[in-house]
Design a protein around this motif. Structure first.
Motif, mmCIF file in Angstrom:
data_model
loop_
_atom_site.group_PDB
_atom_site.id
_atom_site.type_symbol
_atom_site.label_atom_id
_atom_site.label_comp_id
_atom_site.label_asym_id
_atom_site.label_seq_id
_atom_site.Cartn_x
_atom_site.Cartn_y
_atom_site.Cartn_z
ATOM 1 N N GLY A 166 -1.770 9.937 0.048
ATOM 2 C CA GLY A 166 -1.219 8.720 0.111
ATOM 3 C C GLY A 166 -1.647 7.368 0.953
ATOM 4 O O GLY A 166 -2.234 6.476 0.246
ATOM 5 N N ALA A 167 -2.644 7.976 1.809
ATOM 6 C CA ALA A 167 -3.063 7.250 2.864
ATOM 7 C C ALA A 167 -4.177 6.171 1.920
ATOM 8 O O ALA A 167 -4.742 5.673 2.193
ATOM 9 N N ILE A 168 -5.129 7.638 1.357
ATOM 10 C CA ILE A 168 -6.584 7.644 0.998
ATOM 11 C C ILE A 168 -5.861 6.165 -0.444
ATOM 12 O O ILE A 168 -6.664 5.583 -0.554
ATOM 13 N N ASP A 169 -5.691 6.670 -1.258
ATOM 14 C CA ASP A 169 -4.734 6.104 -2.681
ATOM 15 C C ASP A 169 -4.321 4.017 -2.143
ATOM 16 O O ASP A 169 -4.647 3.476 -1.847
ATOM 17 N N GLN A 170 -3.823 3.890 -0.866
ATOM 18 C CA GLN A 170 -3.739 2.963 -0.324
ATOM 19 C C GLN A 170 -4.575 2.309 -0.089
ATOM 20 O O GLN A 170 -5.107 0.929 0.038
ATOM 21 N N ALA A 171 -5.650 2.725 0.798
ATOM 22 C CA ALA A 171 -6.422 2.256 1.236
ATOM 23 C C ALA A 171 -7.591 2.176 0.526
ATOM 24 O O ALA A 171 -8.066 0.862 0.032
ATOM 25 N N ALA A 172 -7.448 2.744 -0.954
ATOM 26 C CA ALA A 172 -8.108 2.280 -2.582
ATOM 27 C C ALA A 172 -7.582 1.376 -2.785
ATOM 28 O O ALA A 172 -8.538 0.487 -3.293
ATOM 29 N N CYS A 173 -6.807 1.428 -2.806
ATOM 30 C CA CYS A 173 -5.999 0.091 -3.586
ATOM 31 C C CYS A 173 -6.097 -1.442 -2.970
ATOM 32 O O CYS A 173 -6.181 -2.229 -3.431
ATOM 33 N N GLY A 174 -6.054 -0.741 -1.202
ATOM 34 C CA GLY A 174 -5.903 -2.145 -0.337
ATOM 35 C C GLY A 174 -7.692 -3.087 -0.682
ATOM 36 O O GLY A 174 -7.840 -4.011 -0.680
ATOM 37 N N ILE A 175 -8.426 -1.505 -0.990
ATOM 38 C CA ILE A 175 -10.424 -2.581 -0.681
ATOM 39 C C ILE A 175 -9.614 -2.697 -2.457
ATOM 40 O O ILE A 175 -10.771 -4.102 -2.261
ATOM 41 N N ALA A 176 -9.117 -2.207 -3.002
ATOM 42 C CA ALA A 176 -9.393 -2.895 -4.346
ATOM 43 C C ALA A 176 -9.187 -4.367 -4.308
ATOM 44 O O ALA A 176 -9.648 -5.741 -5.341
ATOM 45 N N ALA A 177 -7.706 -4.512 -4.336
ATOM 46 C CA ALA A 177 -7.660 -5.947 -3.563
ATOM 47 C C ALA A 177 -8.033 -6.842 -3.131
ATOM 48 O O ALA A 177 -8.377 -8.539 -3.288
ATOM 49 N N GLN A 178 -8.842 -6.684 -1.843
ATOM 50 C CA GLN A 178 -9.402 -7.687 -1.244
ATOM 51 C C GLN A 178 -10.627 -7.550 -2.032
ATOM 52 O O GLN A 178 -10.863 -8.652 -1.303
ATOM 53 N N LEU A 179 -11.220 -7.263 -2.121
ATOM 54 C CA LEU A 179 -12.336 -7.436 -3.599
ATOM 55 C C LEU A 179 -12.372 -7.702 -4.588
ATOM 56 O O LEU A 179 -12.937 -8.216 -5.122
ATOM 57 N N GLY A 180 -11.011 -8.295 -5.350
ATOM 58 C CA GLY A 180 -10.261 -8.602 -6.342
ATOM 59 C C GLY A 180 -10.502 -8.391 -7.890
ATOM 60 O O GLY A 180 -10.634 -8.746 -8.765
ATOM 61 N N ALA A 181 -10.746 -6.852 -7.348
ATOM 62 C CA ALA A 181 -10.739 -5.914 -8.637
ATOM 63 C C ALA A 181 -9.223 -5.712 -9.753
ATOM 64 O O ALA A 181 -8.357 -5.830 -8.587
ATOM 65 N N GLY A 182 -9.101 -5.272 -10.685
ATOM 66 C CA GLY A 182 -8.368 -4.897 -11.249
ATOM 67 C C GLY A 182 -8.157 -3.844 -11.789
ATOM 68 O O GLY A 182 -6.829 -3.250 -12.672
ATOM 69 N N GLN A 183 -8.176 -3.238 -11.513
ATOM 70 C CA GLN A 183 -8.330 -1.450 -11.632
ATOM 71 C C GLN A 183 -9.882 -0.851 -10.386
ATOM 72 O O GLN A 183 -10.359 -0.903 -9.880
ATOM 73 N N VAL A 184 -9.209 0.613 -10.470
ATOM 74 C CA VAL A 184 -9.624 1.624 -9.660
ATOM 75 C C VAL A 184 -10.114 2.362 -10.686
ATOM 76 O O VAL A 184 -9.201 3.284 -11.282
#
Length: 112
Positions: free
Chosen positions: A61-79
């Motif tokens: 869950g922490a890894i998923d949260q980190a990946a999604c958070g990084i994606a949001a910071q970079l403006g990505a619509g998909q991981v």
């Protein structure tokens, strides 16, 4: 490197070239995550291209949260992620990731 489905044709520079490196910490758990932003015609995809644990095992869950958070910071619509590790795929599915295909390869190696 061992989890790459592309096999012996990819070296560290191929896998990690152009990637951003993030350090993840949670209690005694410590990991590094390498991600590569991929600009596409209709938006940005963030590929998780490397993940290594350096301490206690980090919760998925922490890894998923980190990946999604990084994606949001970079403006990505998909991981996205390609892996040969079934336990990683199971944990991703547990956190809402979906399998959108299957990577199949066939080695055509020239014997000398």
């Amino acid at each position: 490197m061992d989890a790459s489905p592309w096999g012996p044709l990819e070296g560290p520079g191929d896998v990690l070239g152009g990637a951003l490196l993030y350090e993840l910490r949670e209690g005694g758990a410590h990991a590094l995550m390498a991600v590569r932003p991929v600009p596409l015609a209709l938006g940005l995809r963030l590929d998780v291209v490397g993940l290594v644990s350096l301490g206690d095992r980090m919760r998925s869950g922490a890894i998923d949260q980190a990946a999604c958070g990084i994606a949001a910071q970079l403006g990505a619509g998909q991981v996205a992620m390609c892996t040969k590790q079934e336990h990683v795929a199971r944990q991703c599915a547990r956190h809402g990731w979906i399998q959108t295909g299957v990577v199949m390869t066939k080695g055509l190696y020239v014997q000398q």
